[in-house]
Design an enzyme around this catalytic site. Structure first.
Site, PDB file in Angstrom:
ATOM      1  N   ASP A 184       0.843  -1.207   0.000  1.00  0.00           N
ATOM      2  CA  ASP A 184       0.000   0.000   0.000  1.00  0.00           C
ATOM      3  C   ASP A 184       0.870   1.246   0.000  1.00  0.00           C
ATOM      4  O   ASP A 184       1.619   1.482   0.942  1.00  0.00           O
ATOM      5  CB  ASP A 184      -0.872   0.001   1.273  1.00  0.00           C
TER       6      ASP A 184
ATOM      7  N   ASP B 167     -10.428  -5.825   0.003  1.00  0.00           N
ATOM      8  CA  ASP B 167      -9.223  -5.300   0.659  1.00  0.00           C
ATOM      9  C   ASP B 167      -9.608  -4.584   1.953  1.00  0.00           C
ATOM     10  O   ASP B 167     -10.242  -3.535   1.925  1.00  0.00           O
ATOM     11  CB  ASP B 167      -8.514  -4.324  -0.295  1.00  0.00           C
TER      12      ASP B 167
HETATM   13  C1  DX5 Z   1      -6.001   0.075   3.564  1.00  0.00           C
HETATM   14  C2  DX5 Z   1      -5.169  -0.863   2.708  1.00  0.00           C
HETATM   15  C3  DX5 Z   1      -5.412  -2.310   3.034  1.00  0.00           C
HETATM   16  C4  DX5 Z   1      -5.110  -2.624   4.513  1.00  0.00           C
HETATM   17  C5  DX5 Z   1      -5.661  -3.973   4.909  1.00  0.00           C
HETATM   18  O1  DX5 Z   1      -5.949   1.365   3.016  1.00  0.00           O
HETATM   19  O2  DX5 Z   1      -5.432  -0.672   1.330  1.00  0.00           O
HETATM   20  O3  DX5 Z   1      -4.615  -3.116   2.168  1.00  0.00           O
HETATM   21  O4  DX5 Z   1      -3.730  -2.571   4.725  1.00  0.00           O
HETATM   22  O5  DX5 Z   1      -5.385  -4.124   6.271  1.00  0.00           O
HETATM   23  P1  DX5 Z   1      -6.356  -4.892   7.291  1.00  0.00           P
HETATM   24  O6  DX5 Z   1      -6.425  -6.319   6.796  1.00  0.00           O
HETATM   25  O7  DX5 Z   1      -5.634  -4.750   8.604  1.00  0.00           O
HETATM   26  O8  DX5 Z   1      -7.694  -4.220   7.258  1.00  0.00           O
HETATM   27 ZN    ZN Z   2      -4.549  -2.082  -0.070  1.00  0.00          ZN
END
Ligand code: DX5
Ligand code: ZN
Length: 217
Positions: free
Chosen positions: A33, A169
């Protein structure tokens, strides 16, 4: 259904060993990310780290650009042979042009869809993209609570383009996985749940969590 690990919540001081652990645990890909503090209220990773991760990661890489001006970074990111480059449409001008540029680089083109973004507004992009990433949370942070109303978008997208890869996601863990799997996503992007290891043995903890995530609905 495959699981990709979002590195946002990994042990940032030991990314290489975390990626090696993920591979041993059976994770299918890593998800990086990139955040600029403008498009989302957080800053995460920079372009150089993609280069470093691409050097050592034997796992396929998806890069999720949560930045105001993705057009500026498409060339350089595609240089590091990532598998998917995922852009947002909420802020991108001339999305088709961006998508063409990504595809001309020979890498998978993804669009991420924020919780407040309706499928109708991105329908015209689906034809050209290889992957649609439904955001289960507002982008910017790991460890957030799943917004369950986003899940219906998975099948909405598949009804528009049946051969597209659809991922979800954010917000995926042992409590939300059965609700998520009901919608049959192709890819789960999971961060904090995978890395919050209560156990001494991180590999065992990750393997157990992957088993939980792979449960049928
Ligand atoms: C949020 C990101 C995601 C996040 C997912 O902006 O795009 O990829 O890191 O993390 P979790 O699984 O902790 O919600
Ligand atoms: Zn992401």
């Amino acid at each position: 259904m495959r699981i990709a690990a979002s590195l946002l919540s990994c042990d940032l001081l030991n990314i290489e060993s975390e990626i090696k652990l993920l591979k041993k645990a059976g994770i299918a890909a890593v998800h990086i990310d990139i955040m600029d503090g403008h498009f989302v209220p957080n800053i995460a990773f920079g372009i150089d780290i993609i280069k470093q991760i691409a050097k050592i990661s034997e796992l396929p890489i998806s890069v999720h650009l949560m930045i105001d001006n993705p057009e500026q970074f498409i060339d350089i990111v595609s240089y590091y042979n990532v598998d998917y480059l995922i852009i947002h449409t909420e802020n991108s001008r001339n999305v088709e042009n961006l998508m063409n540029r990504i595809k001309n680089k020979g890498i998978g083109c993804g669009i991420a869809i924020n919780p407040q973004t309706q499928i109708n507004s991105i329908r015209r992009y689906l034809e050209k993209c290889d992957l649609a990433l439904v955001m289960g949370v507002h982008p910017g942070f790991g460890g957030q609570t799943l917004i369950s109303s986003t899940l219906k978008k998975i099948q909405q997208i598949k009804s528009i383009k049946h051969d597209i890869i659809v991922g979800i996601d954010g917000g995926i863990n042992d409590k939300t996985i059965s609700l998520v799997n009901k919608e049959k996503p192709d890819i789960l992007i999971v961060g904090s749940y995978l890395f919050d290891s209560e156990k001494e043995n991180k590999l065992e903890s990750m393997k157990e969590k992957i088993k939980v995530l792979c449960q049928k609905e």
